[in-house]
Write an enzyme that holds these catalytic residues in place. Structure first.
Site, PDB file in Angstrom:
ATOM      1  N   GLU A 105       0.813  -1.220   0.000  1.00 14.63           N
ATOM      2  CA  GLU A 105       0.000   0.000   0.000  1.00 14.63           C
ATOM      3  C   GLU A 105       0.849   1.273   0.000  1.00 14.63           C
ATOM      4  O   GLU A 105       0.388   2.333   0.412  1.00 14.63           O
ATOM      5  CB  GLU A 105      -0.938  -0.016   1.197  1.00 14.63           C
ATOM      6  CG  GLU A 105      -1.916  -1.183   1.165  1.00 14.63           C
ATOM      7  CD  GLU A 105      -2.775  -1.249   2.402  1.00 14.63           C
ATOM      8  OE1 GLU A 105      -3.688  -0.418   2.541  1.00 14.63           O
ATOM      9  OE2 GLU A 105      -2.538  -2.145   3.233  1.00 14.63           O
ATOM     10  N   SER A 132      -6.476  -2.748   2.041  1.00 13.51           N
ATOM     11  CA  SER A 132      -6.849  -2.292   0.695  1.00 13.51           C
ATOM     12  C   SER A 132      -7.340  -3.419  -0.203  1.00 13.51           C
ATOM     13  O   SER A 132      -7.223  -3.346  -1.421  1.00 13.51           O
ATOM     14  CB  SER A 132      -5.672  -1.567   0.024  1.00 13.51           C
ATOM     15  OG  SER A 132      -5.434  -0.329   0.645  1.00 13.51           O
ATOM     16  N   ASP A 150     -16.306  -1.301   8.736  1.00 10.54           N
ATOM     17  CA  ASP A 150     -16.968  -1.673   7.477  1.00 10.54           C
ATOM     18  C   ASP A 150     -17.992  -2.767   7.711  1.00 10.54           C
ATOM     19  O   ASP A 150     -17.762  -3.692   8.512  1.00 10.54           O
ATOM     20  CB  ASP A 150     -15.934  -2.147   6.458  1.00 10.54           C
ATOM     21  CG  ASP A 150     -14.909  -1.070   6.117  1.00 10.54           C
ATOM     22  OD1 ASP A 150     -15.246   0.122   6.241  1.00 10.54           O
ATOM     23  OD2 ASP A 150     -13.781  -1.426   5.721  1.00 10.54           O
ATOM     24  N   GLU A 159     -14.882  -5.633   9.362  1.00  6.52           N
ATOM     25  CA  GLU A 159     -13.605  -5.345  10.007  1.00  6.52           C
ATOM     26  C   GLU A 159     -13.559  -3.891  10.459  1.00  6.52           C
ATOM     27  O   GLU A 159     -14.391  -3.071  10.054  1.00  6.52           O
ATOM     28  CB  GLU A 159     -12.424  -5.625   9.072  1.00  6.52           C
ATOM     29  CG  GLU A 159     -12.423  -4.797   7.803  1.00  6.52           C
ATOM     30  CD  GLU A 159     -11.291  -5.208   6.865  1.00  6.52           C
ATOM     31  OE1 GLU A 159     -10.806  -6.360   6.944  1.00  6.52           O
ATOM     32  OE2 GLU A 159     -10.883  -4.382   6.050  1.00  6.52           O
ATOM     33  N   ASN A 165     -10.868  -0.571  10.702  1.00  4.14           N
ATOM     34  CA  ASN A 165      -9.650  -0.039  10.092  1.00  4.14           C
ATOM     35  C   ASN A 165      -9.123   1.087  10.971  1.00  4.14           C
ATOM     36  O   ASN A 165      -9.777   2.125  11.114  1.00  4.14           O
ATOM     37  CB  ASN A 165      -9.981   0.472   8.681  1.00  4.14           C
ATOM     38  CG  ASN A 165      -8.760   0.830   7.867  1.00  4.14           C
ATOM     39  OD1 ASN A 165      -7.719   1.169   8.413  1.00  4.14           O
ATOM     40  ND2 ASN A 165      -8.896   0.766   6.561  1.00  4.14           N
ATOM     41  N   GLY A 180      -7.816   5.402   4.813  1.00  3.27           N
ATOM     42  CA  GLY A 180      -7.272   6.306   3.796  1.00  3.27           C
ATOM     43  C   GLY A 180      -7.601   7.751   4.119  1.00  3.27           C
ATOM     44  O   GLY A 180      -8.692   8.067   4.604  1.00  3.27           O
ATOM     45  N   ARG A 182     -12.419   3.433  11.260  1.00  2.00           N
ATOM     46  CA  ARG A 182     -13.561   3.259  10.352  1.00  2.00           C
ATOM     47  C   ARG A 182     -13.949   1.788  10.346  1.00  2.00           C
ATOM     48  O   ARG A 182     -13.088   0.917  10.199  1.00  2.00           O
ATOM     49  CB  ARG A 182     -13.178   3.690   8.927  1.00  2.00           C
ATOM     50  CG  ARG A 182     -14.391   3.950   8.018  1.00  2.00           C
ATOM     51  CD  ARG A 182     -13.992   4.049   6.560  1.00  2.00           C
ATOM     52  NE  ARG A 182     -13.707   2.737   6.008  1.00  2.00           N
ATOM     53  CZ  ARG A 182     -12.622   2.440   5.301  1.00  2.00           C
ATOM     54  NH1 ARG A 182     -11.684   3.335   5.082  1.00  2.00           N
ATOM     55  NH2 ARG A 182     -12.442   1.212   4.828  1.00  2.00           N
ATOM     56  N   TYR A 203      -9.476   3.037  -5.267  1.00  2.00           N
ATOM     57  CA  TYR A 203      -8.519   4.087  -5.604  1.00  2.00           C
ATOM     58  C   TYR A 203      -8.516   4.538  -7.068  1.00  2.00           C
ATOM     59  O   TYR A 203      -7.982   5.607  -7.363  1.00  2.00           O
ATOM     60  CB  TYR A 203      -7.105   3.626  -5.217  1.00  2.00           C
ATOM     61  CG  TYR A 203      -7.021   3.255  -3.755  1.00  2.00           C
ATOM     62  CD1 TYR A 203      -7.231   4.209  -2.766  1.00  2.00           C
ATOM     63  CD2 TYR A 203      -6.762   1.946  -3.350  1.00  2.00           C
ATOM     64  CE1 TYR A 203      -7.178   3.874  -1.419  1.00  2.00           C
ATOM     65  CE2 TYR A 203      -6.702   1.608  -2.005  1.00  2.00           C
ATOM     66  CZ  TYR A 203      -6.909   2.576  -1.057  1.00  2.00           C
ATOM     67  OH  TYR A 203      -6.865   2.245   0.267  1.00  2.00           O
TER      68      TYR A 203
END
Length: 306
Positions: free
Chosen positions: A15, A141, A250, A267, A269, A273, A248, A209
């Site tokens: 990443e 990612s 998900d 999960e 994070n 990003g 964050r 991305y």
């Protein structure tokens, strides 16, 4: 006195490019906010670099195993340099998807069934009934993620390829159809809920991305009680891991099941990003915080013993 912020970015994980983008945009926003900023492309000499720079704060914009797994956090604790995002334990637990599910389930969050198997075994025969998902245990990612569709003849053979560098064991988990939802927590406040829509097979690296890879809908068009539940579960996940700063969480939401559908936590994070159009800055903006406000808040929140 103006704080000197070292933005840690780049590194050597899969990443790297994502981290460079996050770091560059965060550094620019911090300069606009009035901070003195040095961008640091992290290498193995990071101890010497920081010793020479003598910053007041490390803004952690690293992604991938070294930046998210507790390694850089432990080093920053050792040298007592205040840093952003979560500490050693929260980072390490969240990065390991198997351990993360144990923590999430213990905290009462709904998770999907999974098994951990050697990748050779996962490639030889189905580890569970289709459809299911194969993913690395500790990567970000969506690198190395494969969806095995209903009725597939065999598992994906790509996980045996020479390019695979995500460990000898993989997680195999039940596939949850439906909508992709995510919610950030800033301090002790849940921000808005976003639905991620993509025409690709799932929210993979390209969807995350590439330009036009996905559309972010905020606020997500959900029943109020489901929207509220996503926020409450995100706060519960943040607290269960002992996260700091911004996280964050998900989710997948299958609204075709029962009256309220099936909501599953995928999960958490701890290093989301951070380009200006990434999910967390978008959610912060929806809550009334500019990108400059967000990164400034993160710098002022930085500490050791996180």
């Amino acid at each position: 006195m103006t704080k000197h912020v070292a933005v840690l970015m780049g590194g050597w994980s899969n990443e790297r490019q994502v981290s460079l983008s996050s770091g560059t945009e965060c550094a620019a926003a911090l300069r606009r906010a009035g901070y003195r900023v040095t961008e640091v492309d992290v290498g193995r000499d990071i101890a010497n670099v920081l010793a020479d720079l003598k910053p007041d704060v490390a803004f952690n914009a690293l992604h991938g195993p070294f930046g998210e797994s507790g390694m850089i956090q432990g080093f920053l604790e050792l040298i007592q340099l205040p840093y952003t995002h979560s500490g050693v334990l929260a980072s390490a637990l969240a990065m390991d998807k198997h351990q993360a599910k144990i923590v999430l389930k213990a905290a009462g969050l709904p998770v999907t069934d999974h098994v951990i198997v050697p990748r050779a075994e996962a490639a030889r025969s189905h580890a569970m009934a289709t459809p299911y998902v194969i993913k690395p245990i500790a990567d970000g990612s969506s690198f190395g993620v494969h969806i095995v569709k209903q009725g597939a003849n065999q598992p994906p053979q790509e996980i045996l390829g020479e390019s695979w560098n995500s460990g000898e064991e993989v997680m195999v988990e039940r596939y949850i159809p439906g909508r992709e939802l995510t919610c950030a927590v800033m301090g002790d406040v849940a921000l808005g809920v976003t639905e991620i829509v993509t025409e690709l097979s799932f929210y993979n690296y390209e969807a995350k991305y590439a330009k036009g890879g996905s559309v972010h809908i905020i606020p997500a068009q959900l029943k109020p009680k489901i929207y509220d539940k996503v926020q409450k579960l995100s706060l519960a996940a943040h607290a269960a891991f002992g996260c700091r700063g911004v996280s964050r969480t998900d989710f997948r939401y299958n609204d075709a099941v029962g009256e309220d559908g099936e909501l599953v936590c995928l999960e958490i994070n701890t290093q989301p990003g951070m380009t200006e159009t990434s999910l967390v800055p978008e959610q912060a903006k929806y809550a009334g915080h500019s990108f400059e406000d967000l990164v400034s808040w993160m710098v002022e929140d930085a500490s050791c013993n996180r």
